[in-house]
Design an enzyme around this catalytic site. Structure first.
Site, PDB file in Angstrom:
ATOM      1  N   HIS A 266       0.879  -1.179   0.000  1.00  0.00           N
ATOM      2  CA  HIS A 266       0.000   0.000   0.000  1.00  0.00           C
ATOM      3  C   HIS A 266       0.916   1.229   0.000  1.00  0.00           C
ATOM      4  CE1 HIS A 266      -3.516   2.358   0.621  1.00  0.00           C
ATOM      5  NE2 HIS A 266      -3.824   2.070   1.867  1.00  0.00           N
ATOM      6  N   HIS A 307      -1.881  -2.539  -9.655  1.00  0.00           N
ATOM      7  CA  HIS A 307      -2.846  -1.947  -8.742  1.00  0.00           C
ATOM      8  C   HIS A 307      -4.067  -2.847  -8.686  1.00  0.00           C
ATOM      9  CE1 HIS A 307      -5.465   0.987  -6.840  1.00  0.00           C
ATOM     10  NE2 HIS A 307      -4.361   1.615  -6.492  1.00  0.00           N
ATOM     11  N   ASP A 365       2.937   5.675  -7.026  1.00  0.00           N
ATOM     12  CA  ASP A 365       4.124   5.604  -6.180  1.00  0.00           C
ATOM     13  C   ASP A 365       5.413   5.510  -6.974  1.00  0.00           C
ATOM     14  OD1 ASP A 365       2.811   5.782  -3.789  1.00  0.00           O
ATOM     15  OD2 ASP A 365       2.305   3.667  -3.792  1.00  0.00           O
TER      16      ASP A 365
END
Ligand code: CMC
Length: 425
Positions: A266, A307, A365
Site C-alpha cells: 500500500h 494496482h 508511487d
C-alpha cells in the site's frame, strides 16, 4: 430502492433466495446479500475483491478506463486547476468552495497547525533512527489525549473540529519526525505561508536563517498531497472506517489508517520503489530484475507497478510523471542515475508481455518517490507524506460513516479449524 433482483439457488436448500440489486450513480451494480445470514449462509470474498463494504459519495474509480473522480471532478482537472486545501474542502463538504468559503477554510486550517508543546517530549522517547511512520502512528494516536473538548463523534461540529486539527497538524508532526531524525530543532509552523510552503519550511528551514521555498517545488509538493488525497475504499481507508465503526475517537482511527498504510503493498510502496531502484543500481541489471519479477517462484515484485483497481494507467501517475519532469528540469538533475534506471524500467515493463497481459502499469508511487527524492526528502519520509496527504480522505470517509445511521463492522469467516473436541483427561 432495489430496481433489480438476483436469484440464488444453493444445493441442499429447497428455496430460491431473492436478493435486491442496487445501482449507484456510476460503477457496477451491487447485490445486497444481507439476508443470507438469516438463511445460514455467508458470502466468501477474501481480499474484498467483489465486496462493496459501504455506500459512499466521495470518490469514484473506474479501474479499466483509468478514471478517478473526487465528488465527480476528474483528478486531472483538480490537479491542473485546484490545490490541495481546496480538494480537502471538496472531499469533506461535497462541493467546491466559493472564494470566501475557501479563504475561511484555509484560514481555519492554518490556525490549527501548532501541536501541543507536550507532544515534543514524546519524540525524546524514540531513538533518533526510529522509522518516522512508527513515530507518526504513536503521535497521531496520542492526539486523542489532548482534545477531550471535541471527541463526541455524534456531534457534527466536534467532527469538523477534529478534521481541521488533523489536516493542520499532520505536516507539523511529519516535519518534526524528520527534524528529530537529523538532530535539528523543530520548526514552528508559519501560518502566513501556503500549506505546502509551510511544510517545506518546517522540513528544510532552520531557526538560523530565513527559508524561502522554491515555488516549483512547493507546487510539486502540493500536487503530491493532492494526488494522494483520497482513493475510495483502499486498505487504510477501510481500516479507518472499521475502527470508526466501533465508536473509536478520530485520532485513534487515523492512527489505525497510518498503520495500515505503512505496508509495502500500500503506501509503503513509494519507499520500496526507491529501495528497489537503488538495489538495481545500474541499467545493465534491469533485465535480471524483470526476470525475477516474472518468476512465480520468486516473491520479488516490481515496486510501483500494478494496482488492485487500475488495470490501465493510474491517472494520478500520468500527472505525477509530468510533474516529475518539471521538478527534475528545475533542479537540473535529469541525468540522475536512479532516474535513468526508473525510465528504462518503465519502458521495458510497458513493452513486456508479462506486464501487458496482467495489465500492470506504473502506479502513483513509481513517480512520487522520484520527485520526493529530488526535492531532498529522505526515503523513510515518503510514506509519512502519503499519510499526511491521505488524512483528508480518511477523515472524510470517517465523517461520512458517522453522518448516517451505521453499525459496527463485523466480518464473518469460513471456519477451517478443528471441530469441537474434549480436553484430554
Ligand atoms: N510485479 C510483478 N508481478 C506483479 C506485480 C508487480 N508489481 N503486481 C502484480 N503482479 C502479478 C502477480 O504476480 C499476479 O500474477 P499471476 O496472475 O501470474 O499470479 C498478477 O500480477 C495479479 O497480481 P495480484 O497480486 O493478484 O494483484 P493484487 O490486486 O492482489 O495486488 C498490488 C495489487 C498493488 C498489491 C500488486 O500489484 C503489488 O504488489 N504491486 C507492487 C506494490 C505497489 O506498487 N503498491 C502500490 C499500489 S498504489 C498505491 C496505493 O494504493 O497504496
Amino acid at each position: 430502492m432495489a430496481d433489480k433482483k438476483a436469484r440464488l439457488s444453493v444445493d441442499g436448500l429447497d428455496e430460491t433466495i431473492e436478493l435486491p440489486v442496487y445501482s449507484g450513480t456510476l460503477g457496477p451494480d451491487v447485490i445486497d446479500v444481507r439476508a443470507l445470514s438469516g438463511k445460514g449462509l455467508f458470502t466468501y470474498d477474501p481480499g474484498f475483491v467483489s465486496t462493496a463494504a459501504c455506500d459512499s459519495s466521495i470518490t469514484y474509480i473506474d479501474g479499466d478506463k483509468g478514471i478517478l473522480l473526487h465528488r465527480g471532478y476528474p483528478i486531472e482537472q483538480l490537479a491542473e486547476q485546484s490545490d490541495y486545501l481546496e480538494v480537502c474542502y471538496l472531499l469533506l463538504n461535497g462541493e467546491l468552495p466559493s472564494p470566501a468559503e475557501k479563504a475561511e477554510f484555509v484560514n481555519t486550517v492554518m490556525r490549527h497547525t501548532m501541536v501541543h508543546e507536550q507532544i515534543t517530549y514524546f519524540f525524546r522517547g524514540f531513538r533518533r533512527d526510529a522509522h518516522p511512520m512508527a513515530i507518526m502512528v504513536a503521535c497521531v494516536g496520542a492526539l486523542s489525549a489532548f482534545y477531550h473538548d471535541s471527541l463526541d463523534i455524534n456531534d457534527a461540529h466536534h467532527r469538523e473540529v477534529c478534521a481541521f486539527r488533523l489536516i493542520a497538524k499532520m505536516p507539523t508532526l511529519a516535519a518534526m519526525c524528520f527534524k528529530y531524525s537529523i538532530g535539528q530543532p523543530f520548526m514552528y509552523p508559519r501560518n502566513d505561508l501556503g500549506y505546502a510552503e509551510n511544510f517545506l519550511r518546517m522540513m528544510f528551514g532552520t531557526p538560523c536563517e530565513e527559508y524561502q521555498a522554491n515555488p516549483v517545488l512547493a507546487r510539486a509538493m502540493d500536487l503530491i498531497f493532492l494526488l494522494h488525497a483520497d482513493h475510495e475504499q483502499n486498505a487504510s481507508t477501510s481500516t479507518v472506517r472499521l475502527a470508526g465503526s466501533s465508536g473509536a475517537n478520530p485520532f485513534a482511527c487515523i492512527a489505525s489508517g497510518i498503520a495500515a498504510l505503512w505496508g509495502p503493498a500500500h503506501g509503503g510502496a513509494n519507499e520500496a520503489v526507491l529501495a528497489m531502484l537503488q538495489e538495481i543500481g545500474d541499467e545493465s541489471h534491469i533485465p535480471e530484475f524483470i526476470r525475477r519479477a516474472k518468476d512465480p517462484e520468486d516473491p520479488f515484485r516490481l515496486m510501483g507497478f500494478g494496482h488492485r483497481v487500475y488495470h490501465n494507467f493510474d491517472p494520478r501517475a500520468k500527472v505525477m510523471k509530468a510533474a516529475c519532469d518539471d521538478v527534475l528540469a528545475e533542479l537540473g538533475v535529469e541525468d540522475e542515475p536512479l532516474l535513468k534506471i526508473a525510465k528504462q524500467l518503465e519502458q521495458i515493463a510497458l513493452e513486456d508481455d508479462y506486464f501487458i497481459q496482467r495489465k500492470l502499469y506504473p502506479n502513483v508511487d513509481f513517480y512520487s518517490g522520484i520527485i520526493m527524492k529530488a526535492i531532498g526528502i529522505p526515503t523513510s519520509m515518503f510514506t509519512v507524506i502519503f499519510a499526511l496527504s491521505r488524512t483528508i480522505g480518511w477523515i472524510s470517509h470517517w465523517n461520512e460513516f458517522h453522518s448516517s445511521p451505521n453499525r459496527i463492522g463485523r466480518p464473518r469467516q469460513l471456519y477451517t479449524g478443528e471441530r469441537q473436541r474434549d480436553y484430554p483427561d
